[in-house]
Design an enzyme around this catalytic site. Structure first.
Site, PDB file in Angstrom:
ATOM      1  N   SER A 158       0.842  -1.199   0.000  1.00  0.00           N
ATOM      2  CA  SER A 158       0.000   0.000   0.000  1.00  0.00           C
ATOM      3  C   SER A 158       0.875   1.245   0.000  1.00  0.00           C
ATOM      4  CB  SER A 158      -0.878   0.024   1.244  1.00  0.00           C
ATOM      5  OG  SER A 158      -0.110   0.351   2.396  1.00  0.00           O
ATOM      6  N   ASP A 159       0.339   2.340  -0.542  1.00  0.00           N
ATOM      7  CA  ASP A 159       0.968   3.623  -0.268  1.00  0.00           C
ATOM      8  C   ASP A 159       0.821   3.853   1.235  1.00  0.00           C
ATOM      9  OD1 ASP A 159       2.215   6.066  -0.497  1.00  0.00           O
ATOM     10  OD2 ASP A 159       1.007   6.744  -2.177  1.00  0.00           O
ATOM     11  N   CYS A 160       1.658   4.704   1.792  1.00  0.00           N
ATOM     12  CA  CYS A 160       1.762   4.777   3.251  1.00  0.00           C
ATOM     13  C   CYS A 160       0.453   5.202   3.911  1.00  0.00           C
ATOM     14  CB  CYS A 160       2.905   5.698   3.638  1.00  0.00           C
ATOM     15  SG  CYS A 160       4.501   5.018   3.116  1.00  0.00           S
TER      16      CYS A 160
END
Length: 635
Positions: A158-160
């Site tokens: 995932s993106d952060c």
């Protein structure tokens, strides 16, 4: 390969890891996007070639074993991600409404190339929703496409805090445990952040996800670590164990940084003033807020440079210079016009180094217009009026500007766009201006006028124009309106010409006897099947286009040959699209033949309204520069 070598060297002394969440291969769809600076531009084919090349350069080992990784790359941000923060619309809550046609012919190709052609170790899902579903919780996009259709050999991350975002910002689930479960079940293997670590156990206990799904995700992560050699014993005894500090910032690597900057500079205007002759210049006025910057040159997601050479330092290394910032920063509310014009009025040549920095365009920061920030335009106009000699404009930025005023000003003799040129930007700028290097860069995106963004909301994802609403479409492939500069623009100090040597005028697609198009009129055929495999005389699925390129000038130059095609007007097809490109170096008065292999059903097809590739029947127009060649495809 240099980046991965330095990465391994720094890893060996405990200063770096081996997983790199790069490259950003999103399409630079809208000129206001703050992260366009990270991308290879607006064209899907260019972005796809860049994606696979970038990934291979990072990942491939000296032994060539595809199961081994030198470092692990990650293609991001999957998918249709290109709104950060525009007029209050934030990436955390933005729902990108995308047609299947645009998804398959614009947004997805770079990611497909990462996985299929580059064998990337990771794909990162984005913050935004696509058609109402968070990308990190969409099983069709993750398990279905990345792992199912493209066969990812690696992990999905995932993106952060994306999983946290879909719960807290998007309210897509009622509980954190549900957010954890749907993401893992969709195909997410790793969460950047602490959300899954905090809530996955509860998701298992609640029966929302079983341990087998957790095991699968963990296995994908550990397989990547195994490919990196994490479990192979002492790193010093492994293939890259001998690398260390002496392999970082070598003279060869620093020269590579300078050469990359030289190759990336785009000459947009030259009235004949460039290149300058150092012998004829007694004083050079260097003016502008970006004239003596350091960190601005390396953009965002930057490393630590070996050393900086600013534009001022580069120019001052060749001729005597005088310097004035003219603006305290790029967003200056007041410009020192009096001081700048006084300097320019006594100089043989004036160089204005202007543009943007991360305060103007960045992650979480989109622009709202295409004007030069602050009072820079007024500074340029007044300096041009007062200057004794010619004025050169050097624009340092990630995105384009509406600089029509400068393009049309006869006192402005040259315009260069240098992007964010890196640590050696000043060396490269001076080498171009003084003719030690012949410029060869080409624009990777359209530069639009301000009027374009005044009528086009950034949030409309549609690539194709809509006559009914007056929507003009996006990028050179679909937009037919006025531009400041076009995709592929870029001048040289020499003149290149093209001559067609070889290309077919007719291609007949041999259909099976019972094919429906033998008994009824068809505008297009599926771009798959026996008719694609035997499309040229003697069998085969491809033909060659040979272009003779001549350097008609008196200096060596590098030239990029773009092969475009305009397909028949079916299925909302592009006005033209890129088929291929080749870079060639030619000495003065030298010529050579550039060869393109054109896969008929792959390269000449278009994507229809439901996402299927179709080959149009009828006239296709191939173009290279001003050269055009008509090709008919029939059954």
């Amino acid at each position: 390969m240099v980046v991965s070598t330095e990465a391994r060297a720094m890893y060996n002394v405990g200063l770096a890891g081996l997983t790199y969440w790069s490259p950003n291969v999103n399409i630079f769809r809208d000129p206001r996007w703050g992260r366009g600076q990270e991308t290879p531009g607006e064209d899907p084919l260019l972005a796809s070639k860049y994606a696979s090349g970038y990934v291979k350069g990072l990942q491939e080992t000296d032994g060539g074993d595809s199961n081994r990784l030198k470092v692990a790359a990650c293609c991001k941000h999957y998918t249709a991600y290109d709104v950060d923060n525009w007029k209050g619309v934030e990436r955390y809550s933005f729902n990108a409404v995308v047609t299947q046609q645009d998804m398959d012919d614009t947004y997805q190709p770079p990611f497909k190339s990462c996985v299929v052609d580059g064998n990337v170790a990771s794909v990162m899902c984005s913050y935004n929703q696509v058609n109402g579903k968070p990308t990190c919780a969409d099983p069709d996009l993750l398990s279905g496409v990345i792992r199912g259709e493209w066969k990812l050999n690696g992990y999905i991350v995932s993106d952060c805090d994306s999983v946290d975002v879909l719960y807290k910002n998007q309210h897509y689930t009622k509980t954190p445990a549900e957010a954890a479960a749907i993401s893992i079940l969709a195909g997410l293997d790793l969460n950047c952040g602490s959300f899954l670590g905090q809530h996955t156990e509860e998701a298992v206990k609640s029966g929302l996800v079983n341990e087998a799904a957790i095991d699968k995700a963990i296995s994908n992560n550990f397989l990547t670590l195994m490919r990196l050699g994490f479990f192979d014993g002492n790193p010093k005894n492994q293939i890259y164990g001998g690398l260390g500090p002496t392999d970082v910032c070598t003279s060869a690597n620093q020269e590579l940084a300078a050469d990359a900057a030289r190759q990336g500079i785009v000459l947009l205007k030259n009235t004949g003033c460039l290149p300058l002759s150092p012998k004829s210049i007694k004083t050079l006025a260097v003016i502008g807020p970006n004239a003596n910057v350091t960190k601005t040159m390396i953009g965002n997601y930057e490393g630590t440079p070996c050393k900086y050479t600013t534009p001022l330092q580069g120019l001052a290394g060749t001729v005597s210079t005088t310097y004035l910032p003219g603006c305290s920063n790029v967003a200056c509310a007041v410009a020192d016009v009096a001081g700048a014009t006084k300097l320019a009025a006594t100089a043989d040549v004036s160089v204005l180094v202007i543009g943007a920095d991360q305060s103007i365009e960045a992650e979480s920061r989109d622009r709202v217009d295409l004007h030069l920030p602050g009072q820079q335009q007024e500074l340029v106009i007044q300096v041009a009026k007062a200057a004794k000699g010619p004025v050169l404009l050097v624009i340092m930025s990630g995105g384009g500007f509406d600089i029509t005023f400068a393009k049309n000003d006869p006192k402005i003799a040259g315009i260069l766009w240098v992007g964010y040129p890196g640590e050696a930007g000043g060396i490269a700028i001076a080498d171009i201006i003084f003719g030690r290097y012949n410029p060869s860069g080409k624009l990777p995106m359209t530069w639009y006028p301000q009027s374009y963004v005044e009528k086009v909301p950034m949030t409309i994802m549609n690539m194709r124009p809509d006559k009914a609403s007056g929507y003009p479409g996006r990028t050179y492939r679909f937009y037919t309106g006025e531009t400041v500069y076009a995709f592929g623009d870029g001048l040289s100090y020499t003149k290149f010409s093209h001559t067609l040597v070889k290309a077919p005028s007719l291609v007949s697609l041999g259909l099976e006897e019972n094919h429906v198009c033998r008994s009824s009129e068809c505008q297009s055929l599926d771009a798959i099947g026996p008719h694609c495999e035997n499309a040229v005389s003697g069998g085969g699925s491809a033909f060659e286009v040979h272009i003779k390129v001549r350097n008609g000038g008196d200096r060596e130059g590098i030239h990029t040959v773009f092969l475009f095609t305009t397909p028949p007007a079916i299925h909302g097809s592009p006005r033209k699209h890129l088929v291929g490109f080749e870079k060639i170096r030619l000495g003065k008065r030298e010529e050579a033949v550039v060869r393109f292999k054109v896969e008929i059903c792959k390269d000449l097809s278009v994507v229809d309204e439901i996402g299927k590739r179709k080959i149009g029947l009828g006239k296709h127009l191939l173009h290279v520069g001003d050269l055009k060649h008509s090709l008919s495809i029939r059954i």
